[in-house]
Design a protein around this motif. Structure first.
Motif, mmCIF file in Angstrom:
data_model
loop_
_atom_site.group_PDB
_atom_site.id
_atom_site.type_symbol
_atom_site.label_atom_id
_atom_site.label_comp_id
_atom_site.label_asym_id
_atom_site.label_seq_id
_atom_site.Cartn_x
_atom_site.Cartn_y
_atom_site.Cartn_z
ATOM 1 N N ILE A 1 0.831 -1.194 0.000
ATOM 2 C CA ILE A 1 0.000 0.000 0.000
ATOM 3 C C ILE A 1 0.873 1.254 0.000
ATOM 4 C CG2 ILE A 1 -1.761 1.310 1.230
ATOM 5 C CD1 ILE A 1 -2.771 -1.307 0.053
ATOM 6 N N GLU A 2 0.576 2.158 -0.947
ATOM 7 C CA GLU A 2 1.210 3.472 -0.963
ATOM 8 C C GLU A 2 0.118 4.524 -0.781
ATOM 9 O OE1 GLU A 2 3.559 4.117 -4.430
ATOM 10 O OE2 GLU A 2 5.198 2.859 -3.729
ATOM 11 N N GLU A 3 0.404 5.512 0.044
ATOM 12 C CA GLU A 3 -0.589 6.531 0.373
ATOM 13 C C GLU A 3 -0.256 7.843 -0.340
ATOM 14 O OE1 GLU A 3 -1.716 8.667 4.497
ATOM 15 O OE2 GLU A 3 -1.816 6.470 4.527
ATOM 16 N N GLU A 4 -1.183 8.329 -1.161
ATOM 17 C CA GLU A 4 -0.952 9.585 -1.865
ATOM 18 C C GLU A 4 -1.152 10.764 -0.902
ATOM 19 O OE1 GLU A 4 -3.466 9.824 -5.246
ATOM 20 O OE2 GLU A 4 -2.465 8.216 -6.341
ATOM 21 N N PRO A 5 -0.235 11.746 -0.922
ATOM 22 C CA PRO A 5 -0.383 12.900 -0.016
ATOM 23 C C PRO A 5 -1.653 13.686 -0.334
ATOM 24 C CG PRO A 5 1.829 12.804 -0.993
ATOM 25 C CD PRO A 5 0.995 11.816 -1.734
ATOM 26 N N HIS A 6 -2.303 14.172 0.711
ATOM 27 C CA HIS A 6 -3.484 15.014 0.543
ATOM 28 C C HIS A 6 -3.040 16.472 0.467
ATOM 29 C CE1 HIS A 6 -7.359 16.946 1.477
ATOM 30 N NE2 HIS A 6 -7.925 15.815 1.064
ATOM 31 N N ALA A 7 -3.761 17.273 -0.286
ATOM 32 C CA ALA A 7 -3.374 18.671 -0.484
ATOM 33 C C ALA A 7 -3.460 19.479 0.805
ATOM 34 C CB ALA A 7 -4.248 19.309 -1.563
ATOM 35 N N GLU A 8 -4.361 19.115 1.723
ATOM 36 C CA GLU A 8 -4.583 19.935 2.916
ATOM 37 C C GLU A 8 -4.507 19.164 4.232
ATOM 38 O OE1 GLU A 8 -7.724 23.274 1.875
ATOM 39 O OE2 GLU A 8 -8.400 21.337 1.098
ATOM 40 N N LEU A 9 -4.746 17.881 4.190
ATOM 41 C CA LEU A 9 -4.804 17.091 5.416
ATOM 42 C C LEU A 9 -3.528 16.259 5.588
ATOM 43 C CD1 LEU A 9 -8.474 15.797 5.097
ATOM 44 C CD2 LEU A 9 -7.661 17.739 6.451
ATOM 45 N N VAL A 10 -3.131 16.100 6.840
ATOM 46 C CA VAL A 10 -1.968 15.273 7.173
ATOM 47 C C VAL A 10 -2.445 14.146 8.073
ATOM 48 C CG1 VAL A 10 0.281 15.209 8.318
ATOM 49 C CG2 VAL A 10 -0.383 17.217 6.989
ATOM 50 N N ARG A 11 -1.987 12.929 7.782
ATOM 51 C CA ARG A 11 -2.421 11.773 8.561
ATOM 52 C C ARG A 11 -1.500 11.540 9.757
ATOM 53 N NH1 ARG A 11 -3.776 5.633 6.366
ATOM 54 N NH2 ARG A 11 -4.416 4.795 8.392
ATOM 55 N N ASP A 12 -2.112 11.261 10.909
ATOM 56 C CA ASP A 12 -1.380 10.864 12.113
ATOM 57 C C ASP A 12 -2.082 9.633 12.663
ATOM 58 O OD1 ASP A 12 0.194 10.688 14.359
ATOM 59 O OD2 ASP A 12 -0.836 12.281 15.441
ATOM 60 N N GLU A 13 -1.624 8.450 12.199
ATOM 61 C CA GLU A 13 -2.303 7.186 12.479
ATOM 62 C C GLU A 13 -3.750 7.281 11.983
ATOM 63 O OE1 GLU A 13 -1.643 6.093 16.541
ATOM 64 O OE2 GLU A 13 0.506 5.724 16.197
ATOM 65 N N ASN A 14 -4.735 7.219 12.883
ATOM 66 C CA ASN A 14 -6.127 7.303 12.421
ATOM 67 C C ASN A 14 -6.700 8.716 12.504
ATOM 68 O OD1 ASN A 14 -6.242 4.565 11.865
ATOM 69 N ND2 ASN A 14 -6.901 4.047 13.927
#
Length: 384
Positions: A263-276
Motif C-alpha cells: 500500500i502506498e498513500e498519496e499525499p493530501h493537499a490539505e490534510l496530514v495523517r497521524d495514524e487514524n
C-alpha cells in the motif's frame, strides 16, 4: 463470518516460538484430521483453519504483518478466501507434509491423505509483488481495485500438466510415483534407512514422454490477468496485504504463489495523517479570531462548517469527532484535529497602523498573565 485469531486457533500465546507453533499445529491436525472424523464437516473446517493459522504464524514475515495489521495484513482484506478455504487437502499435506515425516500415518496410522507414504514433491509458484496507490478518501471508505498483472498462468493447451496428452504422463519407474527413493544400508549399529529425492523425476513422481509444444513441458506460460483487490478501510502506507494463490502458477501443476500488495498513500493537499487522526492547519485573520466566525474546513468527505468562538487564541486545537480514518482492526474512527493559526499582515497602511495603535491602548488588547504563563510553559516544554 469473522475469522478467529490465529493464536487462538492453535491455542498458543503471541510470544510462542516456532517450535511451539509446530507442536500446536501437529496436535490440531491430528485432532481434526478428516480420516479420524469421517463425514464431519466441522472437523474438516477446523483442520483447514489450523493449516491457515500455521501457514501465517510459521512464516516470519507473514507473522509480523499479522501481528501488526491482523487478518487484513495477510489476506482477509484482499478477498483471497483465506489459505485453508483456497486449497485442497492434498495441497495442505503437500506443503506441510514435512511436519509429519512425509506422511500422516506416522501419527496414528490413519488412512486417506498421505497414508501411502508418498513424498511426491509439489511445485509452488513464486510470489508476485505489486504497489497500489490510494487516496485518503479511498482509505477512509475502503476500495475495490482492478489491476492487470503479468504472470505465469497454466498452459491452456495442456491444462498445466506440461504433457502433450494424458498418455504422455507416466508414473516414474524409478520411485514408482513416490517422488523419493529409499536406501537401506547395513552398519555396525544395524540397518539404517535413508530417503532422497528421486533423481529420475526430480521428486514429482511422474515423467513426461512427450512435452506440450505450447509451453515446452513447463505447464505454464507468460500472460496477463486482471485481478480484483478489495482493500479494507483504514489501511496505511507501507502495509502489505496478501492474496493467496494469485501469484505465479506452479510448473506442471501444484500450488500457486501469492500476490503481495504493498500500500502506498498519496499525499493530501490539505490534510496530514497521524495514524487514524487527520490534522489540518486553519489560518484565521485577526478579525476572525477576535470576533468569531463560521469557517469551512476540509475532510475526506468534503467541507464542513466549524464555529470559531470570539477570542480564539493561536495554537488552540478543535477536535471534530469521527472525522478521521477508521481503524483497520475495526476499533473505531479517528478524529480531525484543527490547529488554529492566525495570519499577521506584513504590510499596513497608515490608517490601519493608527487603528492598531489605538486598539493597543485598550485593556482588552493586553494579554493577561495566565495566557503569558501558558505560552511560556508551552515554549519551555518544546525546548526541553
Amino acid at each position: 463470518m469473522a475469522k478467529r485469531d490465529y493464536y487462538e486457533v492453535l491455542g498458543i500465546e503471541r510470544t510462542s516460538t516456532i517450535e511451539e507453533i509446530k507442536k500446536a499445529y501437529r496436535k490440531k491436525a491430528i485432532q481434526y484430521h478428516p480420516d479420524k472424523n469421517p463425514g464431519d464437516k466441522e472437523a474438516e473446517e477446523k483442520f483447514k483453519e489450523a493449516a491457515e493459522a500455521y501457514d501465517v504464524l510459521s512464516d516470519a514475515q507473514k507473522r509480523q504483518r499479522y501481528d501488526q495489521y491482523g487478518h487484513a495484513g495477510v489476506g482477509s482484506g484482499a478477498s483471497s478466501g483465506g489459505f485453508g478455504g483456497g486449497m485442497s487437502m492434498d495441497d495442505i499435506f503437500s506443503q506441510f507434509g514435512d511436519l509429519f515425516g512425509g506422511h500422516f500415518s506416522s501419527f496414528g496410522g490413519f488412512g486417506g491423505f498421505g497414508s501411502s507414504g508418498s513424498s511426491r514433491q509439489v511445485n509452488r509458484g513464486s510470489d508476485l509483488r505489486v504497489k497500489v496507490k490510494l487516496t485518503l478518501k479511498e482509505i477512509a471508505a475502503g476500495v475495490e481495485k482492478k489491476i492487470k498483472v503479468k504472470k505465469y498462468v497454466p498452459c491452456s493447451h495442456c491444462h498445466g500438466t506440461g504433457a502433450a496428452d494424458d498418455k504422455s504422463i507416466t508414473t516414474c519407474p524409478t520411485c514408482h510415483g513416490r517422488g523419493v527413493i529409499t536406501r537401506v544400508t547395513n552398519t555396525i549399529l544395524g540397518q539404517m534407512q535413508t530417503q532422497s529425492v528421486c533423481p529420475n523425476c526430480g521428486g514429482e513422481g511422474r515423467t513426461i514422454t512427450k512435452k506440450c509444444t505450447a509451453c515446452n513441458g513447463e505447464g505454464v506460460v507468460r500472460d496477463e490477468e486482471v485481478i480484483t483487490i478489495n482493500i479494507p478501510a483504514g489501511v496505511a502506507g507501507g502495509m502489505q496485504l496478501s492474496m493467496s494463490g494469485k501469484g505465479n502458477a506452479a510448473r506442471r501443476g501444484g500450488i500457486n504463489g501469492d500476490l503481495l500488495i504493498l500500500i502506498e498513500e498519496e499525499p493530501h493537499a490539505e490534510l496530514v495523517r497521524d495514524e487514524n487522526d487527520l490534522l489540518y492547519n486553519l489560518l484565521l485573520t485577526i478579525p476572525q479570531a477576535v470576533l468569531g466566525d463560521m469557517v469551512e474546513v476540509p475532510t475526506v468527505d468534503g467541507k464542513v462548517k466549524v464555529k470559531i468562538e470570539p477570542g480564539t487564541q493561536p495554537g488552540k486545537v478543535l477536535r471534530l469527532r469521527n472525522k478521521g480514518l477508521p481503524s483497520v482492526h475495526h476499533y473505531g474512527t479517528g478524529d480531525l484535529l484543527v490547529n488554529i493559526s492566525i495570519y499577521v499582515p506584513e504590510a499596513l497602511t497608515s490608517e490601519e497602523k493608527n487603528a492598531i495603535k489605538h486598539m493597543e491602548k485598550s485593556p482588552n488588547f493586553q494579554p493577561n498573565p495566565s495566557i503569558k504563563d501558558k505560552i511560556f510553559s508551552t515554549f519551555k516544554h518544546l525546548l526541553d
